[in-house]
Design a protein around this motif. Structure first.
Motif, PDB file in Angstrom:
ATOM      1  N   UNK A  26       0.829  -1.210   0.000  1.00  0.00           N
ATOM      2  CA  UNK A  26       0.000   0.000   0.000  1.00  0.00           C
ATOM      3  C   UNK A  26       0.864   1.262   0.000  1.00  0.00           C
ATOM      4  N   UNK A  27       0.216   2.397  -0.221  1.00  0.00           N
ATOM      5  CA  UNK A  27       0.925   3.677  -0.307  1.00  0.00           C
ATOM      6  C   UNK A  27       1.704   4.000   0.968  1.00  0.00           C
ATOM      7  N   UNK A  28       1.113   3.694   2.127  1.00  0.00           N
ATOM      8  CA  UNK A  28       1.787   3.963   3.391  1.00  0.00           C
ATOM      9  C   UNK A  28       3.126   3.231   3.453  1.00  0.00           C
ATOM     10  N   UNK A  29       3.126   1.935   3.154  1.00  0.00           N
ATOM     11  CA  UNK A  29       4.358   1.150   3.232  1.00  0.00           C
ATOM     12  C   UNK A  29       5.340   1.525   2.123  1.00  0.00           C
ATOM     13  N   UNK A  30       4.843   1.877   0.949  1.00  0.00           N
ATOM     14  CA  UNK A  30       5.748   2.339  -0.108  1.00  0.00           C
ATOM     15  C   UNK A  30       6.498   3.582   0.345  1.00  0.00           C
ATOM     16  N   UNK A  31       5.777   4.506   0.967  1.00  0.00           N
ATOM     17  CA  UNK A  31       6.399   5.728   1.465  1.00  0.00           C
ATOM     18  C   UNK A  31       7.336   5.429   2.634  1.00  0.00           C
ATOM     19  N   UNK A  32       6.888   4.621   3.585  1.00  0.00           N
ATOM     20  CA  UNK A  32       7.675   4.270   4.757  1.00  0.00           C
ATOM     21  C   UNK A  32       9.008   3.636   4.375  1.00  0.00           C
ATOM     22  N   UNK A  36       4.622 -18.046   6.661  1.00  0.00           N
ATOM     23  CA  UNK A  36       3.537 -17.086   6.722  1.00  0.00           C
ATOM     24  C   UNK A  36       3.480 -16.301   5.411  1.00  0.00           C
ATOM     25  N   UNK A  37       2.598 -16.712   4.501  1.00  0.00           N
ATOM     26  CA  UNK A  37       2.415 -15.975   3.248  1.00  0.00           C
ATOM     27  C   UNK A  37       1.418 -14.834   3.425  1.00  0.00           C
ATOM     28  N   UNK A  38       0.684 -14.844   4.521  1.00  0.00           N
ATOM     29  CA  UNK A  38      -0.315 -13.807   4.775  1.00  0.00           C
ATOM     30  C   UNK A  38       0.328 -12.488   5.217  1.00  0.00           C
ATOM     31  N   UNK A  39       1.521 -12.547   5.799  1.00  0.00           N
ATOM     32  CA  UNK A  39       2.204 -11.339   6.261  1.00  0.00           C
ATOM     33  C   UNK A  39       3.697 -11.422   5.929  1.00  0.00           C
ATOM     34  N   UNK A  40       4.031 -11.261   4.642  1.00  0.00           N
ATOM     35  CA  UNK A  40       5.441 -11.357   4.238  1.00  0.00           C
ATOM     36  C   UNK A  40       6.242 -10.143   4.698  1.00  0.00           C
ATOM     37  N   UNK A  41       7.549 -10.337   4.776  1.00  0.00           N
ATOM     38  CA  UNK A  41       8.457  -9.231   5.028  1.00  0.00           C
ATOM     39  C   UNK A  41       8.829  -8.629   3.683  1.00  0.00           C
ATOM     40  N   UNK A  42       8.756  -7.312   3.593  1.00  0.00           N
ATOM     41  CA  UNK A  42       9.134  -6.604   2.374  1.00  0.00           C
ATOM     42  C   UNK A  42      10.372  -5.786   2.710  1.00  0.00           C
ATOM     43  N   UNK A  43      11.427  -5.949   1.906  1.00  0.00           N
ATOM     44  CA  UNK A  43      12.708  -5.291   2.157  1.00  0.00           C
ATOM     45  C   UNK A  43      13.082  -4.455   0.940  1.00  0.00           C
ATOM     46  N   UNK A  90      17.838   0.834   0.554  1.00  0.00           N
ATOM     47  CA  UNK A  90      18.078   1.497   1.833  1.00  0.00           C
ATOM     48  C   UNK A  90      17.958   0.537   3.024  1.00  0.00           C
ATOM     49  N   UNK A  91      17.608  -0.718   2.776  1.00  0.00           N
ATOM     50  CA  UNK A  91      17.487  -1.790   3.765  1.00  0.00           C
ATOM     51  C   UNK A  91      16.437  -1.486   4.839  1.00  0.00           C
ATOM     52  N   UNK A  92      15.398  -0.740   4.423  1.00  0.00           N
ATOM     53  CA  UNK A  92      14.242  -0.527   5.294  1.00  0.00           C
ATOM     54  C   UNK A  92      13.239  -1.637   5.016  1.00  0.00           C
ATOM     55  N   UNK A  93      12.592  -2.120   6.082  1.00  0.00           N
ATOM     56  CA  UNK A  93      11.763  -3.308   5.981  1.00  0.00           C
ATOM     57  C   UNK A  93      10.475  -3.151   6.772  1.00  0.00           C
ATOM     58  N   UNK A  94       9.487  -3.950   6.382  1.00  0.00           N
ATOM     59  CA  UNK A  94       8.219  -3.994   7.113  1.00  0.00           C
ATOM     60  C   UNK A  94       7.545  -5.323   6.837  1.00  0.00           C
ATOM     61  N   UNK A  95       6.728  -5.748   7.774  1.00  0.00           N
ATOM     62  CA  UNK A  95       5.877  -6.916   7.570  1.00  0.00           C
ATOM     63  C   UNK A  95       4.519  -6.374   7.154  1.00  0.00           C
TER      64      UNK A  95
END
Length: 161
Positions: free
Chosen positions: A76-82, A109-116, A120-125
């Motif tokens: 989503x836009x929030x995570x793209x920006x984050x 867990x395919x329902x909540x993958x980690x995106x890296x 810049x090595x910033x990540x989020x689930x």
């Protein structure tokens, strides 16, 4: 600026990479700095993710394609920006593995993958809404398999003279 460091040990070279989770991970919101590191060849595609804080959480993760899983992750836009994502080529996706207490095959867990973001090595689930994804998807790739280790003496030189 992110740095990749290599630490020498007596038996192997270990690659470690710092990752930043600006909002932490669900259930571990106070942990923002993690180290991504190799577990060893006997673990195949699985790698370690551990908190930089002493006593913090550790996870086993792997890329979906290395486990035979095809998936499309919605960001989503929030995570793209984050995460500062400008292009899909900047992203790798990892799945958190759950290990069976009896030594059976792990689930992921395919329902909540980690995106890296690899720039810049910033990540989020990131929680996915696709109903086909599961918190405990079975995989056929064992966590530990000694047959993956090839001794240096057994390696075959395929170069031609």
């Amino acid at each position: 600026m992110s740095q990749v460091t290599e630490e020498s040990t007596q038996t192997e070279r270990v690659l470690s990479l710092p990752l930043s989770f600006p909002i932490g991970l669900p259930g571990f919101e106070g942990h923002h700095s993690f180290i991504l590191g190799a577990l060893g060849p006997e673990y195949g595609p699985y790698i370690g993710l551990r908190s930089s804080q002493e006593g913090g959480p550790s996870f086993v993760i792997a890329q979906p394609s290395e486990l035979g899983i095809e998936m499309t992750v919605d960001i989503d836009d929030f995570h793209q920006s984050l995460l500062g994502i400008k292009d899909a080529d900047e992203v790798i996706v990892m799945l958190v593995a759950t290990l069976d207490a009896d030594g059976g095959l792990p689930t992921v867990n395919t329902q909540a993958p980690l995106v890296i973001n690899v720039t810049n090595w910033r990540s989020a689930q990131i929680l996915q809404t696709n109903q086909a994804y599961s918190m405990h998807q079975e995989v056929e790739v064992p966590l530990l398999d000694a047959s993956r280790v090839v001794a240096a003496d057994d390696a075959v030189d395929t170069r031609s003279d």
